[in-house]
Design a protein around this motif. Structure first.
Motif, PDB file in Angstrom:
ATOM      1  N   GLY A  51       0.694  -1.334   0.095  1.00  0.00           N
ATOM      2  CA  GLY A  51      -0.149  -0.041  -0.090  1.00  0.00           C
ATOM      3  C   GLY A  51       0.815   1.258  -0.165  1.00  0.00           C
ATOM      4  N   THR A  52       0.073   2.306  -0.536  1.00  0.00           N
ATOM      5  CA  THR A  52       0.734   3.546  -0.377  1.00  0.00           C
ATOM      6  C   THR A  52       0.766   4.349   1.009  1.00  0.00           C
ATOM      7  OG1 THR A  52      -1.158   4.739  -0.795  1.00  0.00           O
ATOM      8  CG2 THR A  52      -0.089   3.896  -2.852  1.00  0.00           C
ATOM      9  N   VAL A  53       1.507   5.249   1.213  1.00  0.00           N
ATOM     10  CA  VAL A  53       1.457   5.966   2.562  1.00  0.00           C
ATOM     11  C   VAL A  53       0.128   6.507   2.711  1.00  0.00           C
ATOM     12  CG1 VAL A  53       2.205   8.203   3.760  1.00  0.00           C
ATOM     13  CG2 VAL A  53       3.961   6.704   2.243  1.00  0.00           C
ATOM     14  N   ALA A  54      -0.627   6.916   1.741  1.00  0.00           N
ATOM     15  CA  ALA A  54      -1.998   7.427   2.007  1.00  0.00           C
ATOM     16  C   ALA A  54      -3.043   6.231   2.376  1.00  0.00           C
ATOM     17  CB  ALA A  54      -2.672   8.072   0.628  1.00  0.00           C
ATOM     18  N   ASP A  55      -2.664   5.063   1.837  1.00  0.00           N
ATOM     19  CA  ASP A  55      -3.450   3.848   2.287  1.00  0.00           C
ATOM     20  C   ASP A  55      -3.287   3.546   3.767  1.00  0.00           C
ATOM     21  OD1 ASP A  55      -4.197   3.368  -0.415  1.00  0.00           O
ATOM     22  OD2 ASP A  55      -2.690   2.080  -0.809  1.00  0.00           O
ATOM     23  N   VAL A  56      -1.850   3.511   4.147  1.00  0.00           N
ATOM     24  CA  VAL A  56      -1.761   3.248   5.479  1.00  0.00           C
ATOM     25  C   VAL A  56      -1.999   4.439   6.258  1.00  0.00           C
ATOM     26  CG1 VAL A  56       0.335   3.310   7.352  1.00  0.00           C
ATOM     27  CG2 VAL A  56       0.729   2.309   5.029  1.00  0.00           C
ATOM     28  N   ARG A  57      -2.096   5.633   6.031  1.00  0.00           N
ATOM     29  CA  ARG A  57      -2.602   6.615   6.804  1.00  0.00           C
ATOM     30  C   ARG A  57      -4.060   6.513   7.202  1.00  0.00           C
ATOM     31  NH1 ARG A  57      -0.542  11.485   8.206  1.00  0.00           N
ATOM     32  NH2 ARG A  57       1.292  11.315   6.523  1.00  0.00           N
ATOM     33  N   LEU A  58      -4.788   6.217   5.839  1.00  0.00           N
ATOM     34  CA  LEU A  58      -6.451   6.104   5.973  1.00  0.00           C
ATOM     35  C   LEU A  58      -6.696   4.598   6.788  1.00  0.00           C
ATOM     36  CD1 LEU A  58      -9.040   6.836   4.829  1.00  0.00           C
ATOM     37  CD2 LEU A  58      -8.622   5.140   3.055  1.00  0.00           C
ATOM     38  N   GLN A  59      -5.885   3.699   6.716  1.00  0.00           N
ATOM     39  CA  GLN A  59      -6.337   2.527   7.616  1.00  0.00           C
ATOM     40  C   GLN A  59      -5.961   2.583   9.109  1.00  0.00           C
ATOM     41  OE1 GLN A  59      -5.102  -1.258   6.032  1.00  0.00           O
ATOM     42  NE2 GLN A  59      -5.181  -0.764   3.931  1.00  0.00           N
ATOM     43  N   THR A  60      -4.796   3.224   9.426  1.00  0.00           N
ATOM     44  CA  THR A  60      -4.384   3.526  10.688  1.00  0.00           C
ATOM     45  C   THR A  60      -5.384   4.478  11.272  1.00  0.00           C
ATOM     46  OG1 THR A  60      -2.107   3.131  10.178  1.00  0.00           O
ATOM     47  CG2 THR A  60      -2.636   3.878  12.182  1.00  0.00           C
ATOM     48  N   LEU A  61      -5.563   5.665  10.798  1.00  0.00           N
ATOM     49  CA  LEU A  61      -6.391   6.698  11.375  1.00  0.00           C
ATOM     50  C   LEU A  61      -7.930   6.564  11.460  1.00  0.00           C
ATOM     51  CD1 LEU A  61      -4.473   9.687  10.363  1.00  0.00           C
ATOM     52  CD2 LEU A  61      -4.154   8.515  12.454  1.00  0.00           C
ATOM     53  N   ASP A  62      -8.234   5.506  10.411  1.00  0.00           N
ATOM     54  CA  ASP A  62      -9.814   5.118  10.443  1.00  0.00           C
ATOM     55  C   ASP A  62     -10.070   4.284  11.577  1.00  0.00           C
ATOM     56  OD1 ASP A  62     -10.543   6.674   8.603  1.00  0.00           O
ATOM     57  OD2 ASP A  62     -10.878   5.093   7.232  1.00  0.00           O
ATOM     58  N   LEU A  63      -9.045   3.318  11.969  1.00  0.00           N
ATOM     59  CA  LEU A  63      -9.220   2.544  12.947  1.00  0.00           C
ATOM     60  C   LEU A  63      -9.181   3.288  14.308  1.00  0.00           C
ATOM     61  CD1 LEU A  63      -9.538  -0.708  14.005  1.00  0.00           C
ATOM     62  CD2 LEU A  63      -6.965  -0.846  13.512  1.00  0.00           C
ATOM     63  N   ALA A  64      -8.065   4.008  14.401  1.00  0.00           N
ATOM     64  CA  ALA A  64      -7.840   4.897  15.740  1.00  0.00           C
ATOM     65  C   ALA A  64      -8.962   5.738  15.828  1.00  0.00           C
ATOM     66  CB  ALA A  64      -6.729   5.796  15.429  1.00  0.00           C
ATOM     67  N   ALA A  65      -9.714   6.318  15.083  1.00  0.00           N
ATOM     68  CA  ALA A  65     -10.940   7.063  15.035  1.00  0.00           C
ATOM     69  C   ALA A  65     -12.266   6.474  15.726  1.00  0.00           C
ATOM     70  CB  ALA A  65     -11.499   7.546  13.601  1.00  0.00           C
ATOM     71  N   MET A  66     -12.293   5.167  15.081  1.00  0.00           N
ATOM     72  CA  MET A  66     -13.330   4.345  15.594  1.00  0.00           C
ATOM     73  C   MET A  66     -13.178   4.151  17.156  1.00  0.00           C
ATOM     74  SD  MET A  66     -13.547   1.502  12.879  1.00  0.00           S
ATOM     75  CE  MET A  66     -14.568   0.196  13.815  1.00  0.00           C
ATOM     76  N   LEU A  67     -12.005   3.979  17.724  1.00  0.00           N
ATOM     77  CA  LEU A  67     -11.658   4.012  19.238  1.00  0.00           C
ATOM     78  C   LEU A  67     -11.292   5.186  19.689  1.00  0.00           C
ATOM     79  CD1 LEU A  67      -9.581   0.756  18.109  1.00  0.00           C
ATOM     80  CD2 LEU A  67     -11.400   0.741  19.874  1.00  0.00           C
ATOM     81  N   GLY A  68     -11.651   6.267  19.095  1.00  0.00           N
ATOM     82  CA  GLY A  68     -11.469   7.616  19.963  1.00  0.00           C
ATOM     83  C   GLY A  68      -9.902   8.168  20.197  1.00  0.00           C
ATOM     84  N   VAL A  69      -8.960   7.407  19.563  1.00  0.00           N
ATOM     85  CA  VAL A  69      -7.398   7.467  19.858  1.00  0.00           C
ATOM     86  C   VAL A  69      -6.641   8.255  18.938  1.00  0.00           C
ATOM     87  CG1 VAL A  69      -7.518   5.919  21.775  1.00  0.00           C
ATOM     88  CG2 VAL A  69      -6.880   5.228  19.411  1.00  0.00           C
ATOM     89  N   ALA A  70      -7.252   8.538  17.774  1.00  0.00           N
ATOM     90  CA  ALA A  70      -6.646   9.302  16.681  1.00  0.00           C
ATOM     91  C   ALA A  70      -5.683  10.454  16.913  1.00  0.00           C
ATOM     92  CB  ALA A  70      -7.504   9.517  15.496  1.00  0.00           C
ATOM     93  N   ASP A  71      -6.284  11.063  17.986  1.00  0.00           N
ATOM     94  CA  ASP A  71      -5.608  12.450  18.294  1.00  0.00           C
ATOM     95  C   ASP A  71      -3.998  12.104  18.832  1.00  0.00           C
ATOM     96  OD1 ASP A  71      -6.799  11.239  20.426  1.00  0.00           O
ATOM     97  OD2 ASP A  71      -6.639  13.305  21.585  1.00  0.00           O
ATOM     98  N   ARG A  72      -3.525  10.826  19.192  1.00  0.00           N
ATOM     99  CA  ARG A  72      -2.442  10.628  20.035  1.00  0.00           C
ATOM    100  C   ARG A  72      -1.501   9.884  19.021  1.00  0.00           C
ATOM    101  NH1 ARG A  72      -3.706   7.364  24.279  1.00  0.00           N
ATOM    102  NH2 ARG A  72      -6.071   7.554  23.983  1.00  0.00           N
ATOM    103  N   ILE A  73      -1.940   9.810  17.731  1.00  0.00           N
ATOM    104  CA  ILE A  73      -1.107   8.786  16.726  1.00  0.00           C
ATOM    105  C   ILE A  73      -0.593  10.025  15.766  1.00  0.00           C
ATOM    106  CG2 ILE A  73      -0.893   7.022  15.014  1.00  0.00           C
ATOM    107  CD1 ILE A  73      -3.249   5.594  16.665  1.00  0.00           C
ATOM    108  N   GLU A  74       0.650  10.028  15.556  1.00  0.00           N
ATOM    109  CA  GLU A  74       1.198  11.083  14.581  1.00  0.00           C
ATOM    110  C   GLU A  74       2.176  10.102  13.330  1.00  0.00           C
ATOM    111  OE1 GLU A  74       4.477  14.732  14.215  1.00  0.00           O
ATOM    112  OE2 GLU A  74       3.727  13.880  16.338  1.00  0.00           O
ATOM    113  N   ILE A  75       1.607  10.060  12.356  1.00  0.00           N
ATOM    114  CA  ILE A  75       2.196   9.260  11.276  1.00  0.00           C
ATOM    115  C   ILE A  75       3.307   9.894  10.679  1.00  0.00           C
ATOM    116  CG2 ILE A  75       1.671   7.979   9.223  1.00  0.00           C
ATOM    117  CD1 ILE A  75      -1.138   7.291  10.110  1.00  0.00           C
ATOM    118  N   VAL A  76       4.404   9.502  10.264  1.00  0.00           N
ATOM    119  CA  VAL A  76       5.508  10.118  10.029  1.00  0.00           C
ATOM    120  C   VAL A  76       6.338   9.161   8.878  1.00  0.00           C
ATOM    121  CG1 VAL A  76       6.037  11.389  12.215  1.00  0.00           C
ATOM    122  CG2 VAL A  76       7.057   9.394  12.080  1.00  0.00           C
TER     123      VAL A  76
END
Length: 322
Positions: A51-76
């Motif tokens: 997957g692309t960086v965009a794919d990774v960002r989408l999958q990770t942050l969508d999952l994190a958002a479902m659990l209410g923790v996206a604000d503590r994850i910084e993708i670099v």
């Protein structure tokens, strides 16, 4: 993920984690760290065939958002000096490997490295163990047989999946299991449970002639190939035409096996030191358990917990490796 965090009692509150952001089942690692209360999670990503960086960002942050923790994850996409000097736990994850001396030298003196598998499975090419020894930074393996992790119980089903993929029914098949490590019993039990007739061998030389449908290789990688030219010839002499050598774990001379008339699975070469099938091939559950356990082991050591035989954490010894 919620069950795994609760079962292991993972608590990363007040700690900062550097791990990877990836796709599929491996999207869970950064999210699990945030779920467990990490103050901040840096998740390194790169574009790959998965997957692309965009794919990774989408999958990770969508999952994190479902659990209410996206604000503590910084993708670099790169690791700055400021990040390295701020983290408590660094995971030995794919996008981060190899953990070089230059990276390790920038870590705080109280940081720990999470190996994310058992200590005896350590691969020198993953990280600079000399730098860890010099800095006295612990490299922490996870007890995969701890009841709250129990990843070893998935090895049998994983081997059955691999054999199914190569065209064997397993049920009624005659299988030579070539294994010299702690994978032996879960592999044997899984194959026998699926209806195979299994005979085990701890070395290539011990394998004898029989009507093998498959020779499943699970040999711990070493400095040299576990199955070279001589070993390939021996296996060919022991196996009937049409038998397949299945590379579960352990490096082998694939060309030598082919020259000796043996079929090979997987069809594509396997990276040195790596397994021929990923745990994620049978679903996210074993990956969730392994990643949660790896973080729990590192947290235990980071907080000064004692190493116990039946605990979560194991240490890769510096002595004898440096």
């Amino acid at each position: 993920m919620t069950r795994a965090v609760a079962a292991t009692e993972l608590d990363l509150s007040g700690l900062t984690v550097l791990t990877e952001a990836a796709t599929g089942a491996y999207a869970v690692t950064a999210v699990i760290a945030a779920m467990a209360g990490a103050a901040h999670v840096y998740a390194l990503t790169k574009p790959t065939r998965h997957g692309t960086v965009a794919d990774v960002r989408l999958q990770t942050l969508d999952l994190a958002a479902m659990l209410g923790v996206a604000d503590r994850i910084e993708i670099v996409e790169e690791i700055s000096l400021g990040v390295l000097q701020n983290v408590d736990i660094v995971t030995n994850s794919g996008h981060l490997r190899p953990l070089t001396a230059a990276l390790i030298d920038q870590l705080r003196s109280d940081a720990v490295i999470a190996l994310m598998f058992e200590a005896w499975e350590f691969r020198r090419e993953d990280l600079d163990i000399e730098a860890c020894a010099r800095r006295k930074i612990p490299v922490v393996g996870v007890n995969e047989r701890h009841p709250a992790v129990d990843v070893f119980s998935f090895l049998g089903p994983l081997s059955v999946k691999q054999l199914h993929d190569c065209g064997l029914a397993v049920y009624g098949s005659r299988i030579a299991l070539l294994c010299d490590n702690d994978f032996l019993e879960p592999l044997r039990a899984g194959l026998a449970g699926a209806g195979a007739s299994v005979e085990t061998f701890n070395s290539v030389a011990a394998v004898h002639s029989d009507a093998w449908d498959a020779i499943l290789v699970a040999l711990q990688p070493a400095a040299t190939l576990r199955i070279g030219v001589a070993e390939a010839a021996h296996l060919a002499a022991c196996a009937p035409t049409g038998a397949v050598v299945v590379q579960f774990w352990g490096d082998m001379d694939r060309a030598a096996l082919t020259r000796n008339g043996l079929a090979l699975w997987p069809a594509q070469p396997v990276g040195l030191g790596h397994m021929g099938i990923l745990l994620s091939e049978i679903g996210p559950e074993p990956i969730v358990r392994l990643q949660t356990g790896g973080l729990r082991a590192a947290e235990w050591v980071r907080r000064g917990g004692a190493i116990k035989p039946d605990g979560f954490a194991q240490l890769v010894p510096w002595q004898g490796l440096t």
